[in-house]
Design an enzyme around this catalytic site. Structure first.
Site, PDB file in Angstrom:
ATOM      1  N   TYR A  39       6.666   1.987  -5.219  1.00 20.31           N
ATOM      2  CA  TYR A  39       6.756   0.562  -5.570  1.00 20.31           C
ATOM      3  C   TYR A  39       7.050  -0.277  -4.322  1.00 20.31           C
ATOM      4  O   TYR A  39       6.552  -1.388  -4.160  1.00 20.31           O
ATOM      5  CB  TYR A  39       7.840   0.337  -6.635  1.00 20.31           C
ATOM      6  CG  TYR A  39       7.583   1.159  -7.868  1.00 20.31           C
ATOM      7  CD1 TYR A  39       6.593   0.788  -8.763  1.00 20.31           C
ATOM      8  CD2 TYR A  39       8.299   2.331  -8.105  1.00 20.31           C
ATOM      9  CE1 TYR A  39       6.330   1.558  -9.892  1.00 20.31           C
ATOM     10  CE2 TYR A  39       8.045   3.111  -9.226  1.00 20.31           C
ATOM     11  CZ  TYR A  39       7.055   2.727 -10.113  1.00 20.31           C
ATOM     12  OH  TYR A  39       6.788   3.490 -11.212  1.00 20.31           O
TER      13      TYR A  39
ATOM     14  N   SER B 182      -6.225   5.946   1.651  1.00 19.71           N
ATOM     15  CA  SER B 182      -6.371   5.104   0.451  1.00 19.71           C
ATOM     16  C   SER B 182      -5.562   5.630  -0.724  1.00 19.71           C
ATOM     17  O   SER B 182      -4.965   4.861  -1.467  1.00 19.71           O
ATOM     18  CB  SER B 182      -7.854   5.033   0.036  1.00 19.71           C
ATOM     19  OG  SER B 182      -8.621   4.478   1.065  1.00 19.71           O
TER      20      SER B 182
ATOM     21  N   GLU C 268       1.530  -7.456   4.192  1.00 20.13           N
ATOM     22  CA  GLU C 268       0.590  -6.974   5.210  1.00 20.13           C
ATOM     23  C   GLU C 268      -0.788  -7.583   4.958  1.00 20.13           C
ATOM     24  O   GLU C 268      -1.479  -8.013   5.878  1.00 20.13           O
ATOM     25  CB  GLU C 268       0.508  -5.438   5.177  1.00 20.13           C
ATOM     26  CG  GLU C 268      -0.490  -4.883   6.200  1.00 20.13           C
ATOM     27  CD  GLU C 268      -0.505  -3.371   6.303  1.00 20.13           C
ATOM     28  OE1 GLU C 268       0.203  -2.693   5.541  1.00 20.13           O
ATOM     29  OE2 GLU C 268      -1.241  -2.861   7.177  1.00 20.13           O
TER      30      GLU C 268
ATOM     31  N   GLN D  81     -32.515 -26.416  14.465  1.00 17.92           N
ATOM     32  CA  GLN D  81     -31.922 -26.554  13.131  1.00 17.92           C
ATOM     33  C   GLN D  81     -31.353 -25.224  12.625  1.00 17.92           C
ATOM     34  O   GLN D  81     -30.315 -25.190  11.956  1.00 17.92           O
ATOM     35  CB  GLN D  81     -32.967 -27.089  12.149  1.00 17.92           C
ATOM     36  CG  GLN D  81     -32.336 -27.577  10.866  1.00 17.92           C
ATOM     37  CD  GLN D  81     -33.356 -28.132   9.894  1.00 17.92           C
ATOM     38  OE1 GLN D  81     -34.394 -27.515   9.651  1.00 17.92           O
ATOM     39  NE2 GLN D  81     -33.081 -29.289   9.349  1.00 17.92           N
TER      40      GLN D  81
ATOM     41  N   GLY E 119      -5.396  -1.325   3.358  1.00 18.81           N
ATOM     42  CA  GLY E 119      -6.126  -1.164   2.094  1.00 18.81           C
ATOM     43  C   GLY E 119      -7.570  -1.596   2.297  1.00 18.81           C
ATOM     44  O   GLY E 119      -7.825  -2.729   2.714  1.00 18.81           O
TER      45      GLY E 119
HETATM   46  C1  LIG Z   1      -6.449   0.735  14.155  1.00 16.94           C
HETATM   47  C2  LIG Z   1      -5.783   1.218  12.916  1.00 16.94           C
HETATM   48  C3  LIG Z   1      -4.424   0.950  12.727  1.00 16.94           C
HETATM   49  C4  LIG Z   1      -3.786   1.431  11.603  1.00 16.94           C
HETATM   50  N1  LIG Z   1      -2.427   1.282  11.472  1.00 16.94           N
HETATM   51  C5  LIG Z   1      -1.763   1.938  10.486  1.00 16.94           C
HETATM   52  C6  LIG Z   1      -0.332   1.967  10.459  1.00 16.94           C
HETATM   53  O1  LIG Z   1       0.335   1.379  11.300  1.00 16.94           O
HETATM   54  N2  LIG Z   1       0.280   2.680   9.466  1.00 16.94           N
HETATM   55  C7  LIG Z   1      -0.416   3.353   8.508  1.00 16.94           C
HETATM   56  O2  LIG Z   1       0.189   3.975   7.649  1.00 16.94           O
HETATM   57  N3  LIG Z   1      -1.778   3.345   8.505  1.00 16.94           N
HETATM   58  C8  LIG Z   1      -2.459   2.658   9.486  1.00 16.94           C
HETATM   59  N4  LIG Z   1      -3.836   2.661   9.503  1.00 16.94           N
HETATM   60  C9  LIG Z   1      -4.553   3.396   8.479  1.00 16.94           C
HETATM   61  C10 LIG Z   1      -5.333   2.529   7.492  1.00 16.94           C
HETATM   62  O3  LIG Z   1      -4.452   1.883   6.628  1.00 16.94           O
HETATM   63  C11 LIG Z   1      -6.295   3.495   6.767  1.00 16.94           C
HETATM   64  O4  LIG Z   1      -7.314   3.828   7.681  1.00 16.94           O
HETATM   65  C12 LIG Z   1      -6.888   2.926   5.493  1.00 16.94           C
HETATM   66  O5  LIG Z   1      -5.904   2.754   4.527  1.00 16.94           O
HETATM   67  C13 LIG Z   1      -7.995   3.829   4.932  1.00 16.94           C
HETATM   68  O6  LIG Z   1      -7.594   5.152   4.858  1.00 16.94           O
HETATM   69  P1  LIG Z   1      -8.534   6.303   5.474  1.00 16.94           P
HETATM   70  O7  LIG Z   1      -8.878   5.884   6.854  1.00 16.94           O
HETATM   71  O8  LIG Z   1      -7.836   7.597   5.315  1.00 16.94           O
HETATM   72  O9  LIG Z   1      -9.839   6.266   4.641  1.00 16.94           O
HETATM   73  P2  LIG Z   1     -10.155   7.032   3.181  1.00 16.94           P
HETATM   74  O10 LIG Z   1      -8.986   6.784   2.321  1.00 16.94           O
HETATM   75  O11 LIG Z   1     -10.477   8.437   3.556  1.00 16.94           O
HETATM   76  O12 LIG Z   1     -11.395   6.258   2.727  1.00 16.94           O
HETATM   77  C14 LIG Z   1     -12.698   6.490   3.245  1.00 16.94           C
HETATM   78  C15 LIG Z   1     -13.700   5.598   2.508  1.00 16.94           C
HETATM   79  O13 LIG Z   1     -13.683   5.916   1.123  1.00 16.94           O
HETATM   80  C16 LIG Z   1     -13.434   4.757   0.364  1.00 16.94           C
HETATM   81  N5  LIG Z   1     -12.639   5.087  -0.825  1.00 16.94           N
HETATM   82  C17 LIG Z   1     -11.497   5.805  -0.891  1.00 16.94           C
HETATM   83  N6  LIG Z   1     -11.040   5.843  -2.131  1.00 16.94           N
HETATM   84  C18 LIG Z   1     -11.895   5.113  -2.890  1.00 16.94           C
HETATM   85  C19 LIG Z   1     -11.954   4.757  -4.280  1.00 16.94           C
HETATM   86  N7  LIG Z   1     -11.018   5.119  -5.130  1.00 16.94           N
HETATM   87  N8  LIG Z   1     -12.997   3.999  -4.678  1.00 16.94           N
HETATM   88  C20 LIG Z   1     -13.958   3.598  -3.823  1.00 16.94           C
HETATM   89  N9  LIG Z   1     -13.951   3.898  -2.496  1.00 16.94           N
HETATM   90  C21 LIG Z   1     -12.933   4.643  -2.047  1.00 16.94           C
HETATM   91  C22 LIG Z   1     -12.647   3.847   1.270  1.00 16.94           C
HETATM   92  O14 LIG Z   1     -12.715   2.496   0.864  1.00 16.94           O
HETATM   93  C23 LIG Z   1     -13.349   4.109   2.583  1.00 16.94           C
HETATM   94  O15 LIG Z   1     -14.512   3.332   2.652  1.00 16.94           O
HETATM   95  C24 LIG Z   1      -4.520   2.145  10.615  1.00 16.94           C
HETATM   96  C25 LIG Z   1      -5.874   2.378  10.790  1.00 16.94           C
HETATM   97  C26 LIG Z   1      -6.502   1.942  11.937  1.00 16.94           C
HETATM   98  C27 LIG Z   1      -7.941   2.293  12.118  1.00 16.94           C
END
Ligand SMILES: Cc1cc2nc3c(=O)[nH]c(=O)nc-3n(C[C@H](O)[C@H](O)[C@H](O)COP(=O)(O)OP(=O)(O)OC[C@H]3O[C@@H](n4cnc5c(N)ncnc54)[C@H](O)[C@@H]3O)c2cc1C
Length: 387
Positions: A242, A142, A251, A288, A373
């Site tokens: 950016y 994130s 996406e 229903q 995201g």
């Molecule tokens: C099947 C799959 C395919 C994917 N494909 C790709 C790909 O091709 N390329 C790529 O780059 N990525 C890919 N991703 C990664 C995906 O984009 C990330 O999993 C996602 O962006 C979340 O990041 P994270 O898993 O590290 O979670 P984290 O960032 O660790 O977040 C964990 C939790 O904390 C919450 N959180 C974090 N920050 C905040 C905040 N500021 N405020 C409130 N809540 C917050 C999040 O919403 C989440 O609920 C993929 C993931 C999966 C599972």
């Protein structure tokens, strides 16, 4: 109050004759070439690599890309038609697996040099090379501004060290559009580099086992002193953040469409089943509680689809939709969360069985409010823009 003494006027149609023609061709292809095999590919955890060539020959991989790169230019609705019909395969994993190119190469097609476009876009649209996008790192996805993979200049090369995770098509990719740190801390130290996967020091970790999206491979990637030519830098150094944000808009639009189609198919399956299945001597549709559940599902699907289409049309018109696309992603995925849950409920025990489509829709759906995201990050974007 309208409706009196007014001539009916044609309402806006999102899809032209050309869109509908494309829909027909893709639908036929999915029916003939994908549906008979999809269960096998899902269980195998991958689809045949030859599928890229087949899709490219029909021009499907080039939809929305410039003609000079081998693409077929068109508005967002051509891509929407493609995604909707490919989702009819019942495998969002397949759509995501093939779709990794659409998050990896648009940034090159938009901001690359002619030489970069020839090397990194043209072969992907031709189905000869597989492209993946590498943003997420084991330390977090994130917080994009906090990327830790470094790229340090050494003459005509960048020396790349670090790792990525959850990379769609990571196992089979030939090239990775990677977000790397070329500058100081924060968002203004990030750049996009295309890293060819046969670069010494580039390695692929294990293929990750997932809840859904089985037909797509997902993996970790490691960089150990990878020497990447400086000519692989996309756009300006340290301005990659950016480009990442721009990339996310498309996406997120694709994820809205995937969410809406997931809901649509879950609804269609539920309608069919409710008219067939009997309990207590009558059809489920005779209760229903089931009828109202279906009515609510149908209403949500309709509203979500219209919101997505409206935003896609505004994006086509060049109107900024950063806030709206974040809203649409959260709306579409909350609808698909509810609709897939309710669909499994309507199917009862059968809904938990692998041979029923709603089971896969339910599993595949779970990632939609996380990938591209998370819902929380979407709300952060929205709240910053409305407060
Ligand atoms: C099947 C799959 C395919 C994917 N494909 C790709 C790909 O091709 N390329 C790529 O780059 N990525 C890919 N991703 C990664 C995906 O984009 C990330 O999993 C996602 O962006 C979340 O990041 P994270 O898993 O590290 O979670 P984290 O960032 O660790 O977040 C964990 C939790 O904390 C919450 N959180 C974090 N920050 C905040 C905040 N500021 N405020 C409130 N809540 C917050 C999040 O919403 C989440 O609920 C993929 C993931 C999966 C599972």
């Amino acid at each position: 109050m309208g409706g009196f003494n007014s001539e009916p006027k044609p309402c806006q149609e999102y899809f032209s004759k050309e869109h509908n023609l494309l829909r027909k061709v893709i639908r036929e292809f999915v029916k003939k070439e994908i549906l008979p095999n999809i269960n096998e590919w899902e269980e195998a955890g991958e689809f045949p690599i030859e599928l890229y060539g087949q899709l490219a020959d029909l021009g499907f991989l080039g939809i929305g890309y410039p003609e000079e790169l081998g693409g077929i230019p068109g508005d967002n609705f051509f891509k929407i038609v493609y995604t909707e019909e490919m989702m009819r395969s019942g495998s969002a994993g397949l759509v995501a697996g093939i779709g990794s190119m659409d998050i990896a190469v648009p940034v090159i097609a938009r901001h690359g040099t002619p030489e970069q476009k020839d090397r990194f876009v043209r072969p992907v649209l031709a189905g000869e090379k597989i492209a993946a996008l590498g943003i997420t790192e084991p330390g977090g996805g994130s917080d994009v501004a906090n990327i830790r993979t470094t790229a340090v200049k050494d003459g005509n090369h960048y020396i790349v060290n670090g790792s990525k995770t959850f990379i769609t098509s990571g196992v089979r990719a030939d090239q990775l559009t990677a977000a790397v740190r070329t500058g100081g801390e924060g968002y203004d130290g990030i750049s996009f580099l295309v890293i060819e996967t046969d670069t010494p020091g580039y390695s692929v970790g294990k293929k990750l086992l997932k809840t859904g999206w089985w037909a797509s491979d997902t993996s970790e990637i490691f960089f150990d002193n990878c020497r990447v030519p400086v000519e692989n830098l996309i756009g300006e150094e340290n301005k990659g953040f950016y480009l990442i944000m721009e990339n996310f808009q498309y996406e997120r639009l694709a994820l809205c469409v995937m969410g809406n189609m997931t809901s649509q198919m879950a609804l269609e399956e539920s309608l069919r089943y409710a008219k067939e299945r009997e309990a207590f001597g009558k059809k489920l549709s005779g209760f229903q509680v089931t009828r109202h559940k279906l009515a609510k599902m149908a209403t949500l699907v309709e509203a979500s689809r219209e919101l997505t289409y409206r935003i896609a049309a505004k994006m086509d018109a060049g109107v900024d939709q950063i806030k709206e696309i974040s809203m649409a992603k959260n709306f579409a995925t909350s609808v698909s969360d509810k609709v897939t849950f309710d669909a499994v409920q309507i199917f009862g025990g059968y809904g938990f069985m692998r041979e029923y489509l709603v089971e896969r829709l339910y599993r595949d759906n779970r990632i939609l409010s996380i990938g591209g995201g998370t819902a929380e990050i979407m709300n952060e974007i929205i709240s910053k823009m409305i407060l």
